[in-house]
Scaffold this motif. Sequence first.
Motif, mmCIF file in Angstrom:
data_model
loop_
_atom_site.group_PDB
_atom_site.id
_atom_site.type_symbol
_atom_site.label_atom_id
_atom_site.label_comp_id
_atom_site.label_asym_id
_atom_site.label_seq_id
_atom_site.Cartn_x
_atom_site.Cartn_y
_atom_site.Cartn_z
ATOM 1 N N PRO B 23 -13.119 108.875 17.122
ATOM 2 C CA PRO B 23 -12.886 110.089 17.927
ATOM 3 C C PRO B 23 -13.624 110.094 19.264
ATOM 4 N N SER B 25 -13.704 110.507 23.436
ATOM 5 C CA SER B 25 -13.009 111.452 24.309
ATOM 6 C C SER B 25 -11.780 110.788 24.918
ATOM 7 N N SER B 114 -18.533 112.898 14.177
ATOM 8 C CA SER B 114 -17.478 113.764 14.701
ATOM 9 C C SER B 114 -17.320 113.560 16.203
ATOM 10 N N GLU B 115 -16.258 114.113 16.731
ATOM 11 C CA GLU B 115 -16.010 114.007 18.166
ATOM 12 C C GLU B 115 -17.166 114.608 18.968
ATOM 13 N N THR B 116 -17.684 115.729 18.476
ATOM 14 C CA THR B 116 -18.817 116.378 19.160
ATOM 15 C C THR B 116 -20.033 115.458 19.140
#
Lengths: 251, 424
Positions: B23, B25, B114-116
């Motif tokens: 994941p 950006s 996670s993406e975050t």
Amino acid sequence: MIKISNLHASINGKEILKGLNLEVKAGEIHAIMGPNGAGKSTLASVLAGREEYEITEGSVDFDGQDLLELSTEDRAREGLFLAFQYPIEIPGVSNINFLRTSLNEIRDYKGEEQISAKDFLAKVKEKSALVELDSKLASRSVNEGFSGGEKKRNEIFQMAMLEPKLAILDETDSGLDIDALRIVANGVNKLKSDKNATIVITHYQRLLDYIIPDFVHVLYDGRIVKSGTKELALELEEKGYDWIKAEVEAH
Amino acid sequence: MNDTIQVNKLNAFIDQLTKTDLPFSKDIIAISDATIASNDFPTTRTEAWKYTRVGKISSIHGNDSELIIDKISDSHIIDANALTFVFENGELIQQFSNKEIPKGLDIKSISQASETELALIGKNVKLEKEVFNSLNTSYATDGIFVKIDDKIQLEQTIQIIHIVTGENTISNMRNLIQIGRFSEAKIIFGYFSSEATSSFTNVVTEIFVSENAKLTADKIQYESAGNFHVSTEQVAQEKNSNFSINTITLNGTLVRNNLNIEIDGSNCETHLNGVYLLKENQHVDNHTIVDHKAPHCESHELYKGVIDDKATAVFNGKVFVRKDSQKINAFQSNANVLLSDDASVNSKPELEIYADDVKCSHGSTTGQLNEEAVFYLRARGISKKSARHLMVSAFIEDVISKIKNEEVTNFTHSIIKEQFGWEF
């Protein structure tokens, strides 16, 4: 011990040794004196096995062996020791590590066991005391940052550690103050026995007040032109080398 | 004829790869994709690749190698006491990785993040025109995610081991390391191979060292001959932080290291040490950049190489001191010993200084072993071979002694003995 016969050696095509004869027996100290450029250091270099020199004629018998056939390291392992005129600095290689490697390679060559860490350290302690070398210097890099006197004392310390049959001291006295000279000479004298021999190469008689030679030879123009006892050294000190040159040229 | 047909090797190369499902950006992926679409592999006409030919990498055509490691040997573990994570061909191998994680530390595979959590991915790494970084971004398989909270003194060393296996294997490993404020950690990266040939490992590691934090990294590269390795460490230092990295390259047919350190805050300390020992036809290229963007910092760089046979080494070290970065002390030194007439090195230390109150120096030396010293050692009964070993060991020990982790030092010594026969 060593018998040098009719030795001729050149470097870059220029003949330096021109038929040198010398015999040294066990228990003896020989001094080789001579003016600059006579070939004194060349003799030391050739005996230690410096590859830049070409041997064109003659032979060197070292305790029954053909010395000239041996590599530099094998000469050392057979018991020949050269105290360098200019001991080289080797950054990063500790004196201790260097000497342990040296002792063990010599032992290995002779088929002996490696020296134990304990015996080695005891030996370092004993022998460094002999030349009043600070034990801290023993653990520093080989000759790095040593004063001139410390470098020469380090040479004699190594000699004490390796216990050679024949030691050649190449201008060990040059650049030494009187205290350092006494220490170095004292070390050499203590190491003397009837089983080993010493060749002292020097320009000055001064060292011979402390290391008393059995024989004194004058090296001139690549040959030994005169031999005598310690009185010859005093005569040379007093009269210089010109009379020797005159004598040789008259012949 | 040929000059009318432009064959793009990069296009062919990516056909065999699978786009990353990590994941990252979308913007970052888009930039990487664009770089890949509009560039080819660098050639020696590209300044940064002037002395390093990557033709053999571009012609690797592999398949998805099966993972084959069923046990982990001691020769791939550098520090037995460390918190260890093992990757094979860019995939985390759970069974050889630690499960008990100390408090204050989040460590897992990137694919579990996670993406975050991965928001920093690609933040500092240059992607425009950088083919290897872009390949790694668009085709990353996995990697390690390390996040240390604030005020954590991590006792245990973190150890990340990557092992490449198989033939024509391509691994794109992406790591993200973040050290919180006032925290301290040590990390080891080990790059190895096992039954691998013609394989290519491409690693990008992004490191963020926060305010007042301290990170020490030891990186050992020991992939066997026949394999190719390109890695980039992109480091950002905040104010009052301390970062050290020791890069030890001991094998591999072609190794290229890009070490880029941006010092964004004042009062930082940075140490970059490197050793590279090459023989046969190996090629090792170390490119480093230290960018002083803030005042009152110091950086120390020392790289030493020993090059034998027909091997070639490259050192390119750049130090930038920006306009308002006053009171910077930056020192850089590269020294090389060539053991054979066919060995060569291209060394280019560079300083670019735009501030006026700084203390900087750089130097580069390349030479042979001092034969006078070899003679001196031989005159004491030491064989020519041992004499050379003693001197080479002394030459590189200067750098190896900067490694603080004794396990890493011992491991390094034992590989050097195995690979070169040099004792310490």
